[in-house]
Enzyme design. Sequence first.
Site, PDB file in Angstrom:
ATOM      1  CG  ASP A   8      -1.876  -0.986   1.191  1.00  0.00           C
ATOM      2  OD1 ASP A   8      -2.273  -1.470   0.033  1.00  0.00           O
ATOM      3  OD2 ASP A   8      -2.358  -1.265   2.321  1.00  0.00           O
TER       4      ASP A   8
HETATM    5  P1  NDP Z   1       0.831  -3.949   3.119  1.00  0.00           P
HETATM    6  O1  NDP Z   1      -0.022  -4.693   4.232  1.00  0.00           O
HETATM    7  O2  NDP Z   1       0.084  -3.152   2.200  1.00  0.00           O
HETATM    8  O3  NDP Z   1       1.559  -5.081   2.145  1.00  0.00           O
HETATM    9  C1  NDP Z   1       2.249  -6.188   2.789  1.00  0.00           C
HETATM   10  C2  NDP Z   1       3.050  -7.045   1.444  1.00  0.00           C
HETATM   11  O4  NDP Z   1       3.538  -7.958   2.245  1.00  0.00           O
HETATM   12  C3  NDP Z   1       1.609  -8.028   1.095  1.00  0.00           C
HETATM   13  O5  NDP Z   1       1.228  -7.459  -0.266  1.00  0.00           O
HETATM   14  C4  NDP Z   1       2.281  -9.386   0.935  1.00  0.00           C
HETATM   15  O6  NDP Z   1       1.965  -9.975  -0.184  1.00  0.00           O
HETATM   16  C5  NDP Z   1       3.883  -9.413   1.554  1.00  0.00           C
HETATM   17  N1  NDP Z   1       4.169 -10.314   2.465  1.00  0.00           N
HETATM   18  C6  NDP Z   1       3.320 -10.899   3.497  1.00  0.00           C
HETATM   19  N2  NDP Z   1       4.279 -11.680   4.101  1.00  0.00           N
HETATM   20  C7  NDP Z   1       5.261 -11.796   3.264  1.00  0.00           C
HETATM   21  C8  NDP Z   1       6.326 -12.573   3.376  1.00  0.00           C
HETATM   22  N3  NDP Z   1       6.699 -13.603   4.248  1.00  0.00           N
HETATM   23  N4  NDP Z   1       7.376 -12.421   2.412  1.00  0.00           N
HETATM   24  C9  NDP Z   1       7.120 -11.564   1.478  1.00  0.00           C
HETATM   25  N5  NDP Z   1       6.307 -10.879   1.441  1.00  0.00           N
HETATM   26  C10 NDP Z   1       5.041 -10.792   2.257  1.00  0.00           C
HETATM   27  O7  NDP Z   1       2.205  -3.393   3.916  1.00  0.00           O
HETATM   28  P2  NDP Z   1       2.827  -1.863   3.794  1.00  0.00           P
HETATM   29  O8  NDP Z   1       3.676  -2.023   4.584  1.00  0.00           O
HETATM   30  O9  NDP Z   1       3.127  -1.569   2.285  1.00  0.00           O
HETATM   31  O10 NDP Z   1       1.431  -0.869   4.224  1.00  0.00           O
HETATM   32  C11 NDP Z   1       0.856  -0.980   5.660  1.00  0.00           C
HETATM   33  C12 NDP Z   1      -0.682  -1.044   5.498  1.00  0.00           C
HETATM   34  O11 NDP Z   1      -1.260  -1.381   6.875  1.00  0.00           O
HETATM   35  C13 NDP Z   1      -1.152   0.362   4.842  1.00  0.00           C
HETATM   36  O12 NDP Z   1      -2.330   0.214   4.554  1.00  0.00           O
HETATM   37  C14 NDP Z   1      -1.579   1.034   6.631  1.00  0.00           C
HETATM   38  O13 NDP Z   1      -2.444   1.892   6.627  1.00  0.00           O
HETATM   39  C15 NDP Z   1      -2.008  -0.336   7.307  1.00  0.00           C
HETATM   40  N6  NDP Z   1      -1.727  -0.166   8.800  1.00  0.00           N
HETATM   41  C16 NDP Z   1      -0.689   0.359   9.187  1.00  0.00           C
HETATM   42  C17 NDP Z   1      -0.615   0.514  10.779  1.00  0.00           C
HETATM   43  C18 NDP Z   1       0.866   1.215  11.035  1.00  0.00           C
HETATM   44  O14 NDP Z   1       0.466   1.898  12.314  1.00  0.00           O
HETATM   45  N7  NDP Z   1       1.771   1.099  10.361  1.00  0.00           N
HETATM   46  C19 NDP Z   1      -1.501   0.045  11.772  1.00  0.00           C
HETATM   47  C20 NDP Z   1      -2.816  -0.557  10.801  1.00  0.00           C
HETATM   48  C21 NDP Z   1      -2.701  -0.723   9.403  1.00  0.00           C
HETATM   49  P3  NDP Z   1       2.163 -11.647  -0.346  1.00  0.00           P
HETATM   50  O15 NDP Z   1       0.943 -11.944   0.524  1.00  0.00           O
HETATM   51  O16 NDP Z   1       1.783 -11.747  -1.801  1.00  0.00           O
HETATM   52  O17 NDP Z   1       3.365 -12.084  -0.004  1.00  0.00           O
END
Ligand code: NDP
Length: 432
Positions: free
Chosen positions: A355
């Site tokens: 994101d």
């Molecule tokens: P995202 O949640 O947008 O994306 C994380 C990505 O990591 C996924 O697309 C997933 O793809 C990948 N992933 C998951 N597990 C693994 C793994 N083991 N190895 C490699 N890749 C992996 O993360 P961002 O950090 O970009 O964004 C944070 C989001 O969370 C924002 O929308 C934010 O608003 C929200 N948020 C943030 C908070 C905060 O305080 N920071 C609190 C609550 C929500 P795949 O499954 O294909 O691997």
Amino acid sequence: MTTAFTQATYLAAAVAFILSLKWLSRPPTARRGLLVGEIGMALAIVGTLVHREIISYEWILVGMVAGTAVGLPLAVFMPMTHVPQRTAVSHAFGALAAALVGTAEYYLRPGELGTFTMTVLSLEVILGYLTFSGSLMAFGKLQDLVPSRPVVYRGQNVTNLALLFGVLLIIPIGGADMPTVIALLNSYAGLSAAMMGFVLDNKLLIVAGALDGSSGFILSVIMCRAMNRSFANVLFGGFGQVPVSAAAVEPRSVRSASPEEAAEILGASSAVVVVPGYGMAVAQAQHKVRELYDALTKRGVEVRFAIHPVAGRMPGHMNVLLAEADIPYDRLVEMEEINPDFPRTDVVLVIGANDVVNPAARHDPASPIHGMPILDVDQARTVMVIKRSMAPGFAGIENEIFYLDKTMMLFGDAKTFVGEIVKELASARGAA
Ligand code: NDP
């Protein structure tokens, strides 16, 4: 009435809480801040236990044993990636405790409560129950028990304004705005505790609640700014349902690459920016990322880390993980500072972020994250994305970055993939 001893411990505890907050605000002093906060809390508990109005210790003991039995295993066995959910649960129960104390006071002192006490008691109870149900909903969203997309319904704003149920308040909040909401709930829980302090005539509760309430509020303001949202927008916006864009339906192809290819390009670059995200936390890849940093730096590559304020699942999530792996703090660069540098960057290596690098935030008004500032990684010469699949991130939306000609998808678990790149770099160096 409190004894002189209790008053002295309360005063010392209040000073400890203030120092703790001050020290917690900077990474080099954060550990000290935590320790002082714990000492403050221990003093507060001791001071309260010697309170002479306590008639019997039996129920207090039962509560302490039950709390420890739940809290200790939670702290020891809970994975780091679940800290946000755990925080939401602690807000929920802290607020429930405040609301229950308020309710009990109301029934214990019938007709005795003056207008001021009744007013603060009502606020305590309203904020307490609101935070309880709201935090449980936030927990549900973070734990994927409740959909993290915004759930909107007719008459939503009227209901929210009535502030009747935290559940109804949190349901319409979209994924990308959860950080702000968690900070706000934190603030409500603190305010409720401060009100409880007025009702019980307990100065320490007033001080601690006010500190918690105001710091939570300041954090929500910071998060709102970082997300380019106003409070009203976060709480009452809802942002409509996540649209299924035409692009999401059309099958498109992506270019995937092996660790060997990635290592070759990384090793030959002069400026690399790593963008860590939630996936790095899930994979616990930070130590491998440190090895990659070392391997590239040794080759003379300039490596920096771009930190988005809401990357991961809690404020400061990436800073904590990278600090744990001893990555030099001056290599971490904030979003506003690094964004102008992307056009001059050879390779951006996105590790489990989604994101926070989604350009739809810039140009797609229909996107639920539209208006949120992002890391402009699409402006770099080459983009590499480590993730396991084409699955979306927290906000549940497609990311056009993956389909760009300059993007290489590195499919796999972040820890394993980064480890393989490091191995490739080492063997290439050995062969040279
Ligand atoms: P995202 O949640 O947008 O994306 C994380 C990505 O990591 C996924 O697309 C997933 O793809 C990948 N992933 C998951 N597990 C693994 C793994 N083991 N190895 C490699 N890749 C992996 O993360 P961002 O950090 O970009 O964004 C944070 C989001 O969370 C924002 O929308 C934010 O608003 C929200 N948020 C943030 C908070 C905060 O305080 N920071 C609190 C609550 C929500 P795949 O499954 O294909 O691997």
